[in-house]
Design a protein around this motif. Structure first.
Motif, mmCIF file in Angstrom:
data_model
loop_
_atom_site.group_PDB
_atom_site.id
_atom_site.type_symbol
_atom_site.label_atom_id
_atom_site.label_comp_id
_atom_site.label_asym_id
_atom_site.label_seq_id
_atom_site.Cartn_x
_atom_site.Cartn_y
_atom_site.Cartn_z
ATOM 1 N N ASN A 1 0.872 -1.176 0.000
ATOM 2 C CA ASN A 1 0.000 0.000 0.000
ATOM 3 C C ASN A 1 0.907 1.223 0.000
ATOM 4 O O ASN A 1 1.452 1.613 1.035
ATOM 5 N N ALA A 2 1.059 1.827 -1.164
ATOM 6 C CA ALA A 2 2.085 2.855 -1.343
ATOM 7 C C ALA A 2 1.676 4.251 -0.892
ATOM 8 O O ALA A 2 2.471 5.187 -0.994
ATOM 9 N N HIS A 3 0.462 4.400 -0.375
ATOM 10 C CA HIS A 3 0.091 5.695 0.216
ATOM 11 C C HIS A 3 -1.084 5.521 1.152
ATOM 12 O O HIS A 3 -2.170 5.114 0.746
ATOM 13 N N THR A 4 -0.855 5.849 2.407
ATOM 14 C CA THR A 4 -1.961 5.899 3.358
ATOM 15 C C THR A 4 -1.605 6.799 4.528
ATOM 16 O O THR A 4 -0.477 7.285 4.650
ATOM 17 N N HIS A 5 -2.615 7.023 5.357
ATOM 18 C CA HIS A 5 -2.477 7.737 6.623
ATOM 19 C C HIS A 5 -3.097 6.799 7.657
ATOM 20 O O HIS A 5 -4.288 6.914 7.977
ATOM 21 N N ALA A 6 -2.311 5.873 8.151
ATOM 22 C CA ALA A 6 -2.854 4.716 8.867
ATOM 23 C C ALA A 6 -3.699 5.107 10.080
ATOM 24 O O ALA A 6 -4.777 4.543 10.297
ATOM 25 N N ALA A 7 -3.249 6.059 10.879
ATOM 26 C CA ALA A 7 -3.965 6.393 12.114
ATOM 27 C C ALA A 7 -5.375 6.895 11.856
ATOM 28 O O ALA A 7 -6.241 6.827 12.739
ATOM 29 N N MET A 8 -5.636 7.377 10.646
ATOM 30 C CA MET A 8 -6.961 7.876 10.314
ATOM 31 C C MET A 8 -7.978 6.752 10.170
ATOM 32 O O MET A 8 -9.149 7.012 9.872
ATOM 33 N N ALA A 9 -7.566 5.521 10.431
ATOM 34 C CA ALA A 9 -8.534 4.425 10.534
ATOM 35 C C ALA A 9 -9.607 4.759 11.562
ATOM 36 O O ALA A 9 -10.754 4.300 11.443
ATOM 37 N N ALA B 1 -5.394 -0.012 11.725
ATOM 38 C CA ALA B 1 -5.121 -0.025 10.287
ATOM 39 C C ALA B 1 -4.244 -1.209 9.896
ATOM 40 O O ALA B 1 -4.487 -1.866 8.874
ATOM 41 N N ILE B 2 -3.223 -1.482 10.692
ATOM 42 C CA ILE B 2 -2.335 -2.606 10.386
ATOM 43 C C ILE B 2 -3.112 -3.914 10.391
ATOM 44 O O ILE B 2 -2.921 -4.767 9.510
ATOM 45 N N ALA B 3 -4.009 -4.089 11.364
ATOM 46 C CA ALA B 3 -4.819 -5.306 11.403
ATOM 47 C C ALA B 3 -5.643 -5.450 10.125
ATOM 48 O O ALA B 3 -5.699 -6.532 9.529
ATOM 49 N N GLU B 4 -6.272 -4.365 9.700
ATOM 50 C CA GLU B 4 -7.064 -4.425 8.466
ATOM 51 C C GLU B 4 -6.182 -4.722 7.261
ATOM 52 O O GLU B 4 -6.563 -5.503 6.378
ATOM 53 N N MET B 5 -5.010 -4.111 7.221
ATOM 54 C CA MET B 5 -4.125 -4.338 6.075
ATOM 55 C C MET B 5 -3.632 -5.782 6.036
ATOM 56 O O MET B 5 -3.626 -6.414 4.967
ATOM 57 N N ILE B 6 -3.210 -6.318 7.160
ATOM 58 C CA ILE B 6 -2.761 -7.715 7.170
ATOM 59 C C ILE B 6 -3.881 -8.631 6.707
ATOM 60 O O ILE B 6 -3.680 -9.532 5.879
ATOM 61 N N ARG B 7 -5.093 -8.395 7.190
ATOM 62 C CA ARG B 7 -6.219 -9.262 6.868
ATOM 63 C C ARG B 7 -6.679 -9.103 5.420
ATOM 64 O O ARG B 7 -7.446 -9.937 4.922
ATOM 65 N N SER B 8 -6.209 -8.083 4.723
ATOM 66 C CA SER B 8 -6.566 -7.921 3.311
ATOM 67 C C SER B 8 -5.356 -8.053 2.387
ATOM 68 O O SER B 8 -5.429 -7.688 1.216
ATOM 69 N N GLY B 9 -4.239 -8.592 2.908
ATOM 70 C CA GLY B 9 -3.136 -8.968 2.036
ATOM 71 C C GLY B 9 -1.980 -8.009 1.940
ATOM 72 O O GLY B 9 -1.022 -8.268 1.216
ATOM 73 N N THR B 10 -2.012 -6.905 2.663
ATOM 74 C CA THR B 10 -0.901 -5.949 2.634
ATOM 75 C C THR B 10 0.184 -6.384 3.613
ATOM 76 O O THR B 10 -0.103 -6.693 4.770
ATOM 77 N N THR B 11 1.423 -6.377 3.139
ATOM 78 C CA THR B 11 2.557 -6.706 4.007
ATOM 79 C C THR B 11 3.516 -5.531 4.177
ATOM 80 O O THR B 11 4.460 -5.604 4.957
ATOM 81 N N CYS B 12 3.283 -4.440 3.441
ATOM 82 C CA CYS B 12 4.126 -3.243 3.533
ATOM 83 C C CYS B 12 3.265 -2.036 3.210
ATOM 84 O O CYS B 12 2.460 -2.084 2.269
ATOM 85 N N PHE B 13 3.424 -0.954 3.986
ATOM 86 C CA PHE B 13 2.666 0.262 3.665
ATOM 87 C C PHE B 13 3.543 1.496 3.810
ATOM 88 O O PHE B 13 4.539 1.500 4.542
ATOM 89 N N ASN B 14 3.149 2.533 3.089
ATOM 90 C CA ASN B 14 3.872 3.800 3.031
ATOM 91 C C ASN B 14 2.997 4.853 3.686
ATOM 92 O O ASN B 14 1.940 5.203 3.156
ATOM 93 N N ASP B 15 3.416 5.360 4.843
ATOM 94 C CA ASP B 15 2.537 6.165 5.681
ATOM 95 C C ASP B 15 2.958 7.624 5.712
ATOM 96 O O ASP B 15 4.125 7.960 5.496
#
Length: 440
Positions: free
Chosen positions: A66-74, A113-127
């Motif tokens: 996920n090459a662009h996100t603002h994780a805490a805004m979950a 956000a990390i929990a949601e990303m792991i559960r949907s296949g993301t292993t790396c994100f750019n925050d």
């Protein structure tokens, strides 16, 4: 030979240079590194594994990036939907952040956000967000891979009172993050309309000193470009080019407003574009000309943007939307085919982050960042092309396993490094608190 992990799958999707699809193959992993990819029978003869994972109906592919996100805004998911960008920001998001965005908000929001990303296949994100050290703590504890943006914006926040404060925090965080093998940093000036020339030059100096990339919202809307023209007489990209920011280290996010000259400039400088189709659609920001960028040789990666402007962090869904939207924008049904969409969500993201030699494809010598997707479900039948299936008819509930550097983060949809009951309680706490503060 004794190794740590052997994964036996129905298909291995490598996303290497040849885009190989390998039926009935195995991935051999030792000390977090892929040491071989070979047929099942050969793997079982050649290796004695501490753990063998048999996935007879599954596709195994590189973890999504996920090459662009603002994780805490979950924690702001669904707070102020169906509004234009600036009204959404100025009347809802920024006021709530000013009141509540502190260390606990960022730490717990990033965990969610990390929990949601792991559960949907993301292993790396750019925050990109405030209180980056709190985000780092959540990342480090979870075991996911991340690039954390050292944010700068030209007005005071609870995070920093002035530009000097942002710059000081950026340098402090570089030293905190540097020893972590799974976490990198980039500079993250918010946008051309919120950061002055002087601030950009100061932050860019830090980037050059430490060899960091630049992560920035650019040309997100037509209004942004028009206001820049009215105020300075030049488009934002022209201004950034004059400041020396358009180079191979730039990750330019959104880019819905581009002319031919700007596309040629990005191609010449080997800059990267981060496409966020669902957020752009939801905020009516515009359409990134993805196929034109690809045709020009520009590396295009995918991001979800935040949960507040997208409502999910689902990179499988983002691939699907990106492929469909690109066809309509280009008026060409062959634009951004499934294999290209998958590359945008994997190896292209790795290239944008400067991590293409470590992750983004399943190849010998790379780190074992992988996911498994269950194609044994009724909705996946019949199946002729596993990559097409992955992009066009797979949902995140089919992601069953996730590994980062060979370490399992999820097995059979059970999170292994995060406590789900705690995540539920924290989310409900913030929901009650935020609902009382927002006047929608």
């Amino acid at each position: 030979m004794t190794i740590d992990l052997l994964i036996l799958a129905r298909w291995i999707i490598t996303v290497d240079h040849d885009n190989k699809i390998l039926p009935l193959h195995a991935v051999a992993v030792d000390k977090g590194i892929i040491i071989n990819i070979l047929p099942h029978n050969d793997a079982l003869r050649q290796y004695q594994a501490t753990q063998i994972v048999e996935l007879p109906d599954h596709l195994v592919c590189p973890g999504l990036i996920n090459a662009h996100t603002h994780a805490a805004m979950a924690l702001l998911k669904g707070l102020a939907d169906d509004l234009p960008l600036m009204e959404w920001l100025q009347q809802h998001i920024w006021p709530i952040e000013a009141q509540l965005a502190r260390e606990a908000f960022v730490y717990q929001g990033t965990q969610l956000a990390i929990a949601e990303m792991i559960r949907s296949g993301t292993t790396c994100f750019n925050d990109m967000y405030f209180f980056t050290q709190a985000a780092y703590e959540a990342v480090h504890e979870s075991g996911i891979r991340a690039n954390l943006g050292l944010i700068l914006i030209d007005f005071p926040t609870a995070y920093a009172p002035d530009v000097a404060g942002y710059l000081q925090k950026a340098q402090e965080l570089i030293h905190i993050i540097e020893p972590d093998l799974l976490v990198t940093a980039s500079i993250a000036p918010h946008a051309p309309y919120t950061v002055s020339d002087e601030s950009l030059q100061a932050l860019h100096g830090i980037a050059k000193q430490y060899g960091l990339s630049t992560h920035m919202h650019i040309h997100e809307t037509a209004v942004e470009v028009q206001q820049a023209l009215e105020q300075s007489g030049v488009r934002p990209l022209t201004r950034l080019n004059e400041l020396g920011l358009i180079d191979e280290h730039l990750m330019a996010v959104h880019m819905t407003q581009l002319n031919d000259e700007e596309i040629a400039l990005l191609a010449e400088r080997h800059s990267h574009v981060i496409h966020c189709p669902e957020s752009n659609l939801k905020l009516a920001s515009g359409f990134c000309p993805v196929q034109r960028l690809l045709d020009a040789g520009i590396n295009v990666a995918l991001g979800t943007d935040s949960n507040a402007s997208n409502n999910d962090l689902d990179m499988l869904g983002e691939m699907h939307t990106a492929a469909l939207l690109a066809k309509m924008v280009a008026h060409d049904a062959s634009a951004v085919p499934a294999q290209q969409a998958l590359r945008m969500a994997t190896i292209n993201g790795a290239k944008a982050l400067g991590l293409q030699n470590k992750i983004g494809s399943l190849e010998i010598g790379k780190q074992a960042d992988m996911i498994a997707v269950d194609f044994g479900v009724l909705e996946a039948k019949p199946l002729y092309d596993p990559v097409s299936h992955l992009v066009y008819c797979t949902n995140r509930q089919q992601v069953t396993h996730s590994w980062v550097a060979g370490k399992a983060l999820m097995t059979k949809r059970q999170l292994l490094t995060l406590d789900e009951p705690t995540l539920h309680r924290n989310a409900e706490h913030w929901q009650d608190l935020i609902a009382k503060r927002d006047h929608t």
